[in-house]
Design a protein around this motif. Structure first.
Motif, PDB file in Angstrom:
ATOM      1  N   CYS B  19       0.828  -1.214   0.000  1.00  0.00           N
ATOM      2  CA  CYS B  19       0.000   0.000   0.000  1.00  0.00           C
ATOM      3  C   CYS B  19       0.861   1.262   0.000  1.00  0.00           C
ATOM      4  O   CYS B  19       0.514   2.266  -0.627  1.00  0.00           O
ATOM      5  CB  CYS B  19      -0.913   0.029   1.225  1.00  0.00           C
ATOM      6  SG  CYS B  19      -2.251  -1.154   1.141  1.00  0.00           S
ATOM      7  N   ALA B  20       1.964   1.219   0.730  1.00  0.00           N
ATOM      8  CA  ALA B  20       2.761   2.442   0.914  1.00  0.00           C
ATOM      9  C   ALA B  20       3.345   2.937  -0.405  1.00  0.00           C
ATOM     10  O   ALA B  20       3.482   4.153  -0.604  1.00  0.00           O
ATOM     11  CB  ALA B  20       3.869   2.184   1.930  1.00  0.00           C
ATOM     12  N   ASP B  36      -9.213   7.234  -1.177  1.00  0.00           N
ATOM     13  CA  ASP B  36     -10.459   7.095  -0.427  1.00  0.00           C
ATOM     14  C   ASP B  36     -11.579   6.698  -1.381  1.00  0.00           C
ATOM     15  O   ASP B  36     -12.331   5.744  -1.128  1.00  0.00           O
ATOM     16  CB  ASP B  36     -10.766   8.443   0.251  1.00  0.00           C
ATOM     17  CG  ASP B  36     -11.990   8.374   1.147  1.00  0.00           C
ATOM     18  OD1 ASP B  36     -12.193   7.323   1.781  1.00  0.00           O
ATOM     19  OD2 ASP B  36     -12.740   9.361   1.198  1.00  0.00           O
ATOM     20  N   ALA B  37     -11.655   7.430  -2.508  1.00  0.00           N
ATOM     21  CA  ALA B  37     -12.701   7.141  -3.488  1.00  0.00           C
ATOM     22  C   ALA B  37     -12.559   5.721  -4.020  1.00  0.00           C
ATOM     23  O   ALA B  37     -13.521   4.951  -4.059  1.00  0.00           O
ATOM     24  CB  ALA B  37     -12.635   8.153  -4.624  1.00  0.00           C
ATOM     25  N   ILE B 208     -12.021   0.283   3.770  1.00  0.00           N
ATOM     26  CA  ILE B 208     -11.722   1.685   4.058  1.00  0.00           C
ATOM     27  C   ILE B 208     -10.339   1.886   4.676  1.00  0.00           C
ATOM     28  O   ILE B 208      -9.667   2.882   4.426  1.00  0.00           O
ATOM     29  CB  ILE B 208     -12.815   2.281   4.960  1.00  0.00           C
ATOM     30  CG1 ILE B 208     -14.159   2.140   4.264  1.00  0.00           C
ATOM     31  CG2 ILE B 208     -12.546   3.747   5.249  1.00  0.00           C
ATOM     32  CD1 ILE B 208     -15.334   2.515   5.098  1.00  0.00           C
ATOM     33  N   LEU B 209      -9.900   0.913   5.473  1.00  0.00           N
ATOM     34  CA  LEU B 209      -8.644   1.112   6.201  1.00  0.00           C
ATOM     35  C   LEU B 209      -7.428   1.093   5.285  1.00  0.00           C
ATOM     36  O   LEU B 209      -6.341   1.494   5.680  1.00  0.00           O
ATOM     37  CB  LEU B 209      -8.515   0.068   7.306  1.00  0.00           C
ATOM     38  CG  LEU B 209      -9.629   0.228   8.346  1.00  0.00           C
ATOM     39  CD1 LEU B 209      -9.546  -0.850   9.405  1.00  0.00           C
ATOM     40  CD2 LEU B 209      -9.566   1.603   8.992  1.00  0.00           C
ATOM     41  N   VAL B 210      -7.625   0.626   4.052  1.00  0.00           N
ATOM     42  CA  VAL B 210      -6.551   0.698   3.067  1.00  0.00           C
ATOM     43  C   VAL B 210      -6.044   2.133   2.970  1.00  0.00           C
ATOM     44  O   VAL B 210      -4.843   2.376   2.807  1.00  0.00           O
ATOM     45  CB  VAL B 210      -7.093   0.240   1.688  1.00  0.00           C
ATOM     46  CG1 VAL B 210      -6.098   0.534   0.604  1.00  0.00           C
ATOM     47  CG2 VAL B 210      -7.418  -1.224   1.726  1.00  0.00           C
ATOM     48  N   VAL B 211      -6.960   3.073   3.097  1.00  0.00           N
ATOM     49  CA  VAL B 211      -6.592   4.487   2.990  1.00  0.00           C
ATOM     50  C   VAL B 211      -5.518   4.835   4.019  1.00  0.00           C
ATOM     51  O   VAL B 211      -4.540   5.521   3.708  1.00  0.00           O
ATOM     52  CB  VAL B 211      -7.830   5.389   3.179  1.00  0.00           C
ATOM     53  CG1 VAL B 211      -7.450   6.850   3.061  1.00  0.00           C
ATOM     54  CG2 VAL B 211      -8.893   5.043   2.153  1.00  0.00           C
TER      55      VAL B 211
ATOM     56  N   ILE C 102      -5.512  11.286   6.214  1.00  0.00           N
ATOM     57  CA  ILE C 102      -4.963  10.754   7.466  1.00  0.00           C
ATOM     58  C   ILE C 102      -6.030  10.771   8.558  1.00  0.00           C
ATOM     59  O   ILE C 102      -6.286   9.751   9.218  1.00  0.00           O
ATOM     60  CB  ILE C 102      -3.744  11.594   7.917  1.00  0.00           C
ATOM     61  CG1 ILE C 102      -2.588  11.438   6.922  1.00  0.00           C
ATOM     62  CG2 ILE C 102      -3.288  11.180   9.312  1.00  0.00           C
ATOM     63  CD1 ILE C 102      -1.432  12.376   7.195  1.00  0.00           C
ATOM     64  N   ILE C 103      -6.675  11.921   8.736  1.00  0.00           N
ATOM     65  CA  ILE C 103      -7.679  12.049   9.798  1.00  0.00           C
ATOM     66  C   ILE C 103      -8.798  11.040   9.583  1.00  0.00           C
ATOM     67  O   ILE C 103      -9.193  10.301  10.488  1.00  0.00           O
ATOM     68  CB  ILE C 103      -8.259  13.489   9.815  1.00  0.00           C
ATOM     69  CG1 ILE C 103      -7.163  14.501  10.148  1.00  0.00           C
ATOM     70  CG2 ILE C 103      -9.420  13.593  10.790  1.00  0.00           C
ATOM     71  CD1 ILE C 103      -6.523  14.306  11.486  1.00  0.00           C
ATOM     72  N   LEU C 104      -9.295  11.017   8.339  1.00  0.00           N
ATOM     73  CA  LEU C 104     -10.400  10.127   8.005  1.00  0.00           C
ATOM     74  C   LEU C 104     -10.088   8.676   8.346  1.00  0.00           C
ATOM     75  O   LEU C 104     -10.818   8.012   9.073  1.00  0.00           O
ATOM     76  CB  LEU C 104     -10.685  10.296   6.511  1.00  0.00           C
ATOM     77  CG  LEU C 104     -11.760   9.510   5.786  1.00  0.00           C
ATOM     78  CD1 LEU C 104     -12.207  10.344   4.601  1.00  0.00           C
ATOM     79  CD2 LEU C 104     -11.284   8.163   5.277  1.00  0.00           C
ATOM     80  N   SER C 105      -8.946   8.197   7.850  1.00  0.00           N
ATOM     81  CA  SER C 105      -8.684   6.757   7.963  1.00  0.00           C
ATOM     82  C   SER C 105      -8.198   6.372   9.346  1.00  0.00           C
ATOM     83  O   SER C 105      -8.580   5.322   9.868  1.00  0.00           O
ATOM     84  CB  SER C 105      -7.674   6.334   6.897  1.00  0.00           C
ATOM     85  OG  SER C 105      -6.480   7.073   7.026  1.00  0.00           O
ATOM     86  N   VAL C 106      -7.381   7.216   9.968  1.00  0.00           N
ATOM     87  CA  VAL C 106      -6.842   6.843  11.273  1.00  0.00           C
ATOM     88  C   VAL C 106      -7.934   6.924  12.348  1.00  0.00           C
ATOM     89  O   VAL C 106      -8.083   6.006  13.166  1.00  0.00           O
ATOM     90  CB  VAL C 106      -5.633   7.721  11.653  1.00  0.00           C
ATOM     91  CG1 VAL C 106      -5.225   7.468  13.081  1.00  0.00           C
ATOM     92  CG2 VAL C 106      -4.473   7.459  10.699  1.00  0.00           C
TER      93      VAL C 106
END
Lengths: 250, 369, 376
Positions: B19-20, B36-37, B208-211, C102-106
């Protein structure tokens, strides 16, 4: 002291820095009342920054600004402002009349809505800039020149004693440019003080009484012909200064 | 430590590293929220592909589901091009459509999809090792390790092959076009990597946590280094640390592994945000204060220089005047004077300040800046 | 299905729920306009995800599912996320989109960690917190609705009170500041209201999709009007309708989560508006474009005919079609159209000339002198 003798604008030791890099260095300016003054200088000279620092939109690292002998915040009502046209989103859902009315918000105070009187006033101001027919037009459907006129009308409704305008001639048609110049001169003849950020040295003599020549440092302030000298231009514009000076003479 | 735990950690590490890598380019190209999208949109792709293929780790499903990601990007760009909706609103309105359809399909056909909304949000890292990869009945380890390993390799290959092009396209779009690289092709190439990585990671960490894994480690690395190649390496490293510590945290709290990994990326970011030796808030505040004083002392020399030898010097070049004209507080004026005296820029007799030769030089250089 | 919907709508408890979604729609729709106009759409996305740990912590501290407590936690977490985001962009060179990501996912990840912990607390009556993820109108209690209505009325009233200030700082913050408005305070107030508008919808629409209720109604409404007041009004209506319709649908069909259904309805409003809204709609623009194109081409054709005729003694001298095709495709069909309008005459061998009427019109064009720059 006679009120006529109070300077319309007095800037002392003004220094502005972005990230500790000076954009304006130790500027001292005194502008008497009733003059039409251009702020000129090359790109990056700090013209807009000077305007914004005077208006309190950015915080200077040092310095004092006085409007008619008082601090800006005390004499705010005496100030009218025309920002750069490109600084707002013209797709905002509002019409020309509404934008002009925004100039009344300062004196309306909290919670009050603009009333009938304000609307009449706004229409008068639109008439003064030749935009009365466009009062209800959405602002994105106005041409660049028309948008600029709406901004001027918004400043007019502020009924200020001193006006600050940021590049009002950028991207406007020749007719609008003439109309703006006439308007500025009318304001001056009514005894108002007008400061305009300007970038066209060619029109300087025709349009303005005074000039403030800047390049981070203040290079000169005074009547246009005294300031726009080849020497001063060389200081402000570097090597190109002499060329510009010659071009202006011919 | 049991083998299964090792396998989970290994999967976590590979997912975080994979992912990074695209994340670095996302944040540099100011497209962080495209991840995110995409990560939301691929849910629909996964569900639809699952109806057909029925195997969540089949390469065909992964490729098919990735199309949903690319489609979101393309649709979003199409909407932006109409000039009717601004970019941010366009991004924010397209992907929820994909995601909503995905969630509805899962809820309606939960029995057929073997997916539930918990898996969508949290992934099923703890169960990942149970799906094994066999060739001729030989157990080669968890299937998802192979899948994510392949995606990691794909990402590395892409970045390796197009490193120069990506670098130029990221930092200078105009130049890249004039050199003949197609920014559009690289853009969609990158979007494809993001999509395929998100689909591959779905099984482990959900949608979602992929973000968090894509954005936060690169952002942390961004605070620590200037060089692009170091930033990529550091992002991968930070991703790995988040994976390992996240696994530990999950065990400690008996909580979701994916959630804990996301949390750890945030914790590491916060540490860098505060303590980064170059860009941290702490260092910056200290430095800003110093710079402010140094800068103010230079301003002082300019002010003194301007009025030197003039008739108003007696009044202008005093400490009191600094407080009055420069608008400084008495305390700040005192600090600035002290710094200026300490740096041998000025001397002081009672209220009056005089420039030293060094101070005069400083004023001159400061003014020519 | 229609029967079940009817019986639902007649049900008193359900009417209360509908009232709640009505308020939710009005609030998120109207405040969303400001978020969208200030280009803060994605801030809404980040805030709604960031509320999750707030809900969880509020529950862990009180073991209560009282809406006031949970929503207070949500709002505080949302605000904290916003301020952290601003801090990141202020103190580092990290761009806003990355900071939002960052804010959203964390925050969301941390919220999920807390949720999984709560699920394992044996004594906690934790069932129900999950509904905050995708929303479930069916589980709304009367008390929840009461909180939604109070918060909604509060949020909308404050918006009405500061209407002119909000409008000004959304359009031209520099000008507002030059007039002495405390723009930072007004911005914080507006952001707080947006956070509240998001919080109101969390139980119904869910953390994951609530941002769509902020963005989509505004995006749809903007297409229909150029007036901010009307835009807010329309957005509120679209949003309220979607909220209520989505609630009815999800309650009458089994296994249909409320949030996604509402989002799909409001999204169809956006798509329809994008295509069909007068003036701004794409279909409208397409038709306008074609009408305009045709006008320009007709003008050009008539002017060309005029030009040809001026080289002749007889202005109505017929010309070969081949000489006229320079203006592109569709020449013949255009000539036939002009003929039915009586502007040109047709002669054998596909030859054409201006009619007296056409000559007059063509001459008036050339007087205007604006034949070729009709479009912008």
């Amino acid at each position: 002291m006679n009120s006529q003798q109070i300077a319309a604008l007095e800037v002392q030791d003004l220094t502005v820095a972005y990230h500790e890099k000076p954009v304006l260095w130790d500027i001292d300016i005194t502008v008497p009342q009733g003059l039409l003054t251009a702020i000129v200088g090359p790109n990056g000279a700090g013209k807009t920054t000077l305007l914004k620092a005077i208006l309190g939109l950015i915080k200077p690292a040092a310095g004092q600004v006085q409007i008619f002998g008082q601090s800006y915040s005390r004499n705010r009502r005496m100030v009218g402002y025309v920002p750069q046209r490109s600084s707002v989103d013209w797709d905002f859902p509002t019409n020309a009349l509404d934008v002009v009315l925004m100039g009344r918000y300062g004196s309306l105070g909290w919670f009050k809505r603009p009333g009938k009187k304000d609307h009449e006033l706004a229409m008068t101001c639109l008439e003064k800039v030749g935009m009365a027919d466009f009062a209800n037009r959405q602002i994105s459907r106005l041409s660049g020149g028309q948008q600029q006129r709406v901004f001027l009308a918004r400043a007019l409704i502020q009924d200020a004693n001193i006006y600050f305008m940021d590049e009002p001639f950028v991207g406007v048609d020749a007719t609008t440019e003439k109309a703006i110049v006439n308007l500025l001169k009318t304001l001056r003849d009514e005894g108002k003080t007008v400061l305009v950020v300007h970038h066209d040295l060619q029109t300087l003599k025709d349009y303005f009484d005074w000039a403030i020549l800047l390049n981070v440092r203040l290079i000169g302030i005074g009547p246009v012909q005294d300031i726009i000298t080849t020497d001063n231009l060389r200081v402000a514009y570097g090597g190109r200064g002499a060329e510009i000076g010659n071009a202006l003479e011919t | 430590m049991a083998l299964i735990e090792l396998e989970i950690i290994l999967i976590a590490i590979v997912v975080a590293s994979a992912c990074a890598i695209p994340g670095v380019f996302l944040i540099l190209r100011k497209m962080a929220l495209m991840s995110d999208a995409i990560s939301h949109a691929i849910l629909l792709g996964i569900v639809l592909a699952f109806f057909v293929i029925k195997d969540i780790q089949s390469p065909i499903l992964i490729l098919g589901a990735s199309i949903a990601g690319i489609l979101t990007v393309a649709l979003t760009e199409l909407v932006i091009k109409t000039n009717r909706i601004k970019e941010d609103a366009a991004i924010g309105f397209i992907f929820p459509i994909f995601f909503s359809i995905g969630v509805i399909l899962i809820s309606k056909f939960a029995g057929d999809v073997h997916l539930d909304t918990d898996a969508v949000l949290l992934g099923e890292m703890a169960f990942a090792p149970f799906e094994r990869f066999y060739i001729h009945d030989i157990d080669l380890g968890p299937k998802s390790l192979w899948v994510m390993g392949t995606i990691l390799l794909l990402n590395l290959t892409f970045i390796g092959l197009f490193y120069k092009e990506l670098k130029i396209a990221t930092f200078d779009k105009a130049l890249s076009k004039s050199l003949g690289f197609s920014p559009l092709l690289l853009h969609y190439g990158l979007m494809f990597l993001v999509s395929i990585t998100a689909v591959g990671a779905f099984d482990a960490v959900g949608s979602i946590l992929v973000v968090a894994l894509m954005i936060t480690p690169p952002a942390t690395a961004y605070l620590l280094t200037e060089s692009l190649s170091k930033m990529i390496g550091l992002s991968v490293f930070i991703g790995m640390i988040s994976a390992v510590t996240g696994y530990g945290l999950a065990g400690l709290l008996d909580a979701s592994i994916a959630g804990s990994m996301a949390t750890m990326t945030g914790v590491i970011f916060l540490l860098a945000f505060i303590f980064s030796p170059n860009r941290g808030v702490y260092v910056q505040l200290v430095r800003q204060r110093q710079q402010k004083l140094t800068f103010a002392s230079h301003m002082l020399t300019v002010q003194l220089f301007d009025h030197e030898g003039q008739k108003e010097e007696a009044w202008e070049n005093t400490v009191s005047n600094m407080i009055y004209h420069m608008g400084w507080s008495p305390k700040f004026a005192k600090q600035v004077t002290a710094v200026a005296i300490q740096n041998k820029l000025i001397t002081r007799q009672k209220d009056h300040l005089t420039l030293t030769p060094l101070g005069r030089e400083t004023a001159k250089t400061a003014m020519t800046l | 299905m229609i029967l079940s919907i009817l019986s639902l709508v007649n049900d008193h408890t359900f009417q209360v729920v509908l009232l709640g979604t009505l308020v939710l729609g009005i609030t998120s729709g109207s405040l969303g306009c400001f978020a969208v106009l200030r280009k803060q759409s994605l801030l809404g996305d980040a805030i709604s995800h960031a509320t999750l740990p707030g809900i969880a912590i509020a529950f862990m501290m009180t073991y209560s599912k009282n809406a006031w407590i949970l929503l207070t936690g949500a709002a505080l977490a949302g605000l904290l996320g916003t301020f952290l985001m601003m801090g990141i962009t202020k103190f580092t060179k990290i761009k806003q989109d990355t900071a939002l990501g960052i804010i959203l996912s964390v925050f969301f990840g941390f919220g999920l960690v807390l949720l999984t912990i709560i699920q394992k607390i044996p004594t906690a009556s934790q069932a129900g917190l999950d509904t905050f993820l995708f929303g479930n109108a069916a589980t709304l209690l009367k008390e929840d609705i009461r909180v939604m209505i109070i918060l909604g009325i509060f949020t909308c009233s404050v918006m009405a009170i500061f209407w002119k200030e909000f409008k000004l700082i959304s359009f031209d913050p520099d000008f507002a500041k030059s007039m002495g408005l405390p723009i930072t305070k007004i911005e914080i107030l507006l952001t707080t209201l947006i956070v509240l508008a998001i919080v109101i919808g969390l139980q119904t629409v869910g953390v994951v999709l609530m941002s769509a209720m902020i963005i989509a109604p505004a995006a749809a409404a903007r297409q229909w009007t150029d007036n901010l007041g009307l835009m807010v009004f329309l957005a509120a209506i679209f949003s309220a309708f979607s909220g209520m319709a989505g609630t009815v649908l999800s309650s009458s069909i089994s296994h249909l989560p409320t949030g996604p259904v509402i989002v799909l309805i409001i999204s169809s409003f956006v798509i329809i508006s994008l295509i069909a809204a007068p003036n701004r709609g794409l279909l409208w623009a397409y038709i306008q474009h074609h009408i305009h194109q045709r006008e320009v081409r007709t003008k050009t054709m008539l002017s060309n005919l005029l030009l040809f005729s001026e080289s002749q003694t007889n202005p109505f001298h017929p010309h070969d079609i081949a000489a006229l095709t320079a203006i592109g495709k569709g020449t013949v069909s255009m000539m036939l159209k002009l003929k039915t309008d009586g502007l040109v005459n047709q002669y054998p061998d596909n030859k054409w000339s201006l009619s007296p009427k056409g000559l007059k019109i063509a001459q008036s064009f050339s007087k205007e002198g604006n034949i070729n720059h009709g479009s912008h």
